[in-house]
Structure formats: structure tokens, C-alpha cells
Design a protein around this motif. Sequence first.
Motif, PDB file in Angstrom:
ATOM      1  N   TYR A 165     -10.465   1.069   4.575  1.00 28.11           N
ATOM      2  CA  TYR A 165      -9.791  -0.070   3.979  1.00 28.11           C
ATOM      3  C   TYR A 165      -9.772   0.108   2.467  1.00 28.11           C
ATOM      4  N   ILE A 166      -8.878  -0.622   1.824  1.00 24.65           N
ATOM      5  CA  ILE A 166      -8.791  -0.597   0.365  1.00 24.65           C
ATOM      6  C   ILE A 166      -8.621  -2.029  -0.122  1.00 24.65           C
ATOM      7  N   ALA A 167      -9.427  -2.419  -1.090  1.00 26.68           N
ATOM      8  CA  ALA A 167      -9.395  -3.780  -1.615  1.00 26.68           C
ATOM      9  C   ALA A 167      -8.141  -3.999  -2.466  1.00 26.68           C
ATOM     10  N   GLY A 168      -7.810  -5.252  -2.683  1.00 27.81           N
ATOM     11  CA  GLY A 168      -6.637  -5.579  -3.474  1.00 27.81           C
ATOM     12  C   GLY A 168      -6.747  -5.065  -4.895  1.00 27.81           C
ATOM     13  N   GLY A 169      -5.661  -4.452  -5.386  1.00 26.15           N
ATOM     14  CA  GLY A 169      -5.623  -3.950  -6.750  1.00 26.15           C
ATOM     15  C   GLY A 169      -6.369  -2.645  -6.971  1.00 26.15           C
ATOM     16  N   GLU A 170      -6.893  -2.025  -5.918  1.00 28.82           N
ATOM     17  CA  GLU A 170      -7.681  -0.803  -6.076  1.00 28.82           C
ATOM     18  C   GLU A 170      -6.835   0.451  -5.850  1.00 28.82           C
ATOM     19  N   THR A 171      -7.374   1.573  -6.332  1.00 21.68           N
ATOM     20  CA  THR A 171      -6.782   2.890  -6.122  1.00 21.68           C
ATOM     21  C   THR A 171      -7.852   3.831  -5.595  1.00 21.68           C
ATOM     22  N   GLN A 172      -7.524   4.568  -4.565  1.00 17.28           N
ATOM     23  CA  GLN A 172      -8.452   5.549  -4.002  1.00 17.28           C
ATOM     24  C   GLN A 172      -7.778   6.914  -3.975  1.00 17.28           C
ATOM     25  N   SER A 173      -8.559   7.948  -4.234  1.00 13.50           N
ATOM     26  CA  SER A 173      -8.042   9.313  -4.219  1.00 13.50           C
ATOM     27  C   SER A 173      -8.799  10.157  -3.206  1.00 13.50           C
ATOM     28  N   GLY A 197      -1.239  -5.207  -3.860  1.00 10.60           N
ATOM     29  CA  GLY A 197      -1.387  -6.609  -3.476  1.00 10.60           C
ATOM     30  C   GLY A 197      -2.801  -7.114  -3.702  1.00 10.60           C
ATOM     31  N   PRO A 198      -3.037  -8.420  -3.511  1.00 13.95           N
ATOM     32  CA  PRO A 198      -4.359  -9.006  -3.747  1.00 13.95           C
ATOM     33  C   PRO A 198      -5.295  -8.949  -2.550  1.00 13.95           C
ATOM     34  N   PHE A 199      -4.784  -8.563  -1.366  1.00 10.46           N
ATOM     35  CA  PHE A 199      -5.585  -8.630  -0.146  1.00 10.46           C
ATOM     36  C   PHE A 199      -6.078  -7.237   0.265  1.00 10.46           C
ATOM     37  N   THR A 200      -7.228  -7.217   0.922  1.00 14.83           N
ATOM     38  CA  THR A 200      -7.770  -5.972   1.459  1.00 14.83           C
ATOM     39  C   THR A 200      -6.926  -5.523   2.650  1.00 14.83           C
ATOM     40  N   ARG A 201      -6.562  -4.248   2.659  1.00 14.30           N
ATOM     41  CA  ARG A 201      -5.687  -3.725   3.704  1.00 14.30           C
ATOM     42  C   ARG A 201      -6.271  -2.452   4.298  1.00 14.30           C
ATOM     43  N   PRO A 202      -5.892  -2.144   5.546  1.00 17.00           N
ATOM     44  CA  PRO A 202      -6.372  -0.900   6.154  1.00 17.00           C
ATOM     45  C   PRO A 202      -5.740   0.326   5.503  1.00 17.00           C
ATOM     46  N   VAL A 203      -6.477   1.422   5.483  1.00 14.64           N
ATOM     47  CA  VAL A 203      -5.980   2.693   4.960  1.00 14.64           C
ATOM     48  C   VAL A 203      -5.648   3.600   6.134  1.00 14.64           C
ATOM     49  N   SER A 204      -4.427   4.096   6.139  1.00  9.80           N
ATOM     50  CA  SER A 204      -3.994   5.033   7.172  1.00  9.80           C
ATOM     51  C   SER A 204      -3.354   6.212   6.468  1.00  9.80           C
ATOM     52  N   LEU A 205      -4.160   7.215   6.171  1.00  5.84           N
ATOM     53  CA  LEU A 205      -3.685   8.353   5.393  1.00  5.84           C
ATOM     54  C   LEU A 205      -2.571   9.092   6.120  1.00  5.84           C
ATOM     55  N   THR A 236      -3.261   9.969  -3.294  1.00  9.10           N
ATOM     56  CA  THR A 236      -3.682   8.753  -3.989  1.00  9.10           C
ATOM     57  C   THR A 236      -3.148   7.538  -3.242  1.00  9.10           C
ATOM     58  N   VAL A 237      -4.044   6.604  -2.937  1.00 12.19           N
ATOM     59  CA  VAL A 237      -3.678   5.375  -2.234  1.00 12.19           C
ATOM     60  C   VAL A 237      -3.754   4.223  -3.221  1.00 12.19           C
ATOM     61  N   ASN A 238      -2.657   3.468  -3.331  1.00  9.07           N
ATOM     62  CA  ASN A 238      -2.591   2.326  -4.232  1.00  9.07           C
ATOM     63  C   ASN A 238      -2.341   1.057  -3.428  1.00  9.07           C
ATOM     64  N   ASN A 239      -3.127   0.028  -3.711  1.00 12.84           N
ATOM     65  CA  ASN A 239      -2.917  -1.286  -3.110  1.00 12.84           C
ATOM     66  C   ASN A 239      -2.566  -2.253  -4.227  1.00 12.84           C
ATOM     67  N   VAL A 243       0.859  -1.184   0.000  1.00 10.57           N
ATOM     68  CA  VAL A 243       0.000   0.000   0.000  1.00 10.57           C
ATOM     69  C   VAL A 243       0.895   1.233   0.000  1.00 10.57           C
ATOM     70  N   SER A 244       0.712   2.097  -0.985  1.00  9.51           N
ATOM     71  CA  SER A 244       1.527   3.305  -1.097  1.00  9.51           C
ATOM     72  C   SER A 244       0.638   4.536  -1.081  1.00  9.51           C
ATOM     73  N   TYR A 245       1.207   5.637  -0.597  1.00  8.21           N
ATOM     74  CA  TYR A 245       0.496   6.914  -0.501  1.00  8.21           C
ATOM     75  C   TYR A 245       1.274   7.967  -1.289  1.00  8.21           C
ATOM     76  N   ASP A 246       0.642   8.518  -2.307  1.00  8.06           N
ATOM     77  CA  ASP A 246       1.299   9.515  -3.163  1.00  8.06           C
ATOM     78  C   ASP A 246       0.575  10.848  -2.987  1.00  8.06           C
ATOM     79  N   THR A 247       1.288  11.824  -2.424  1.00 10.94           N
ATOM     80  CA  THR A 247       0.700  13.147  -2.165  1.00 10.94           C
ATOM     81  C   THR A 247       1.226  14.147  -3.175  1.00 10.94           C
TER      82      THR A 247
END
Length: 279
Positions: free
Chosen positions: A226-234, A186-194, A181-184, A146-150
Amino acid sequence: MDLDLDGGTLLYVLGIGFALAALAYFVRDVVFALSITVKAALLFVAFLGFLLGGVTMDRDILDRVSLVLAGAAYVVFLVYVVTRYGLDATGIFLVLAASAVLFIGLGYVMRQHRPDIRARTGTILAVAFVGLAVLLVGADVATAGVSYDTEVEESITVSVPADSQPDRAVVPVETTIGTVTVNNDGPFTRPVSLPAVSGCLAGMDVGAQTDVHLDYRPRSYDRPDYIAGGETQSYTLVAQLPVPNETETLNVTVERGTDCEMSRDEPTLIVDVSETGGR
């Protein structure tokens, strides 16, 4: 009232209590940085393992202790899934109904057709459960990503709303200054910690080093954590700037950094973004 509790039974009760506390602590995100998916799967594997122990063991009251631990593991699993995935009323009803059917069925099998699992078979199944848990953890660690791009604007333009109170010297004006922008991968759902964000404003008459409130849109209580596997959230990053009243337009330079001590010749918003998630 005579409870008739011997020392061994009391120790069993204490052991069950500590095991339940350990399971509840395991699902917190402060330890074992595993994905939500794998944590839920490990809890279910623990339920199956304790259930297996309750079926195969026939010594003292260890079989009943193991069944109690199986129930505790399942309850923690159920609560974790409901809370972390944010199930709605219909989803909660369905998982509770399915759980009721599952345990009624298990109870019927235990009373009417108690399974006769030999020790050798039970050992093989236990090893299989441990192997499955190891594989899940290994896959989780190998695919963590999970990566965070500001990104922030180079400059922004703000103005005081026409309906602002005329008796106020400074008016707080909210404006967009960037995105996260949050990118996951991996294939698993992970918590989001901005990332934790803070800001200060320099080079203005309202005073140097003025603290500026920064926040995300949607707000924390509107977004899933949380963010599902392979998803991107902004997420939109907004700032509330103290602007002198009756200002028609004000150009503000935006910088990434932490240095609020140095004076600026023009209004400058300094944005401090932590390197890792923190909110």
C-alpha cells in the motif's frame, strides 16, 4: 435435539450468511477500485448503520438480525484494517482491546439504558450515513491518482563473478536495469500493484529470445502493498542475465518493447512493462 427453526428464522440466517460473504468480498481489490482508507471507512459506516437499525427497530427478530450484521461488519472492518495496514503485534493488541471496550460498553448501554430512538430520528441518521458513504466514494473517485513510472537504463555492463563455478557454460548474473516510481497524488491510502514485467535477451551466443527473469527490489514479501496519500515509493528493477562463463565484461543494450523476434547485432535486453499495475 429440536432446533425449533421456522422458515422465517432459517431465511434470516441465510440472509446473514450472504451479507457476511458480501462484506468479505467487498474488501477484495478485484471489485470496487476504492482506496483502502475509504473501504475501511465504508465498513465502519455499515457497522454504525446496522447498529442503528438494531436499536431503532422493534419488530419480530429484525433488531437482533441487524445487531448480528453490525457485529459482522465490524469484524470484517477490523480484519481488513489489520491485514491491509500490516499492523504489528502491539497495534493488533491495541485495536482488539479497544474493540473489547467498545462492545462491552455497547452491551451495557443496550441492557441498562436501551436507547429510545424514534423512527423519524432513526431515518434522519440513516440518511446521514448514506450521504456520508456517497461523499466518501465521490471524494475517493475524484482524487484517485496512483501512477507508475518505469525508467530503464540505456545500457548496462555485467561481468561473471570470480567465484563462479568453472564447469558451468552460462552463469546467471543479477544486475540493476532501472527503477519504478509509484506516486499517490490523492489523500487516501491505496493498494500498490506494481506493473508486470518480463524480458528476453537477443544477440548473444547463449541463444536468441532467451527469457530473462525480472524482479523488484525489495522483493514483494519485503515491501508494503500500500502507499499512503501524497507519498512516493521507489523500487529497483533487476534482471538475471545468462552470461557466458569467464566473461570479463559484457555491454548489454536495454530496450523497452516486446519484439524478441528481430535479430540484434549486439547483446540486447528487451524489457516489457505493462501499462498498468499488475503485481
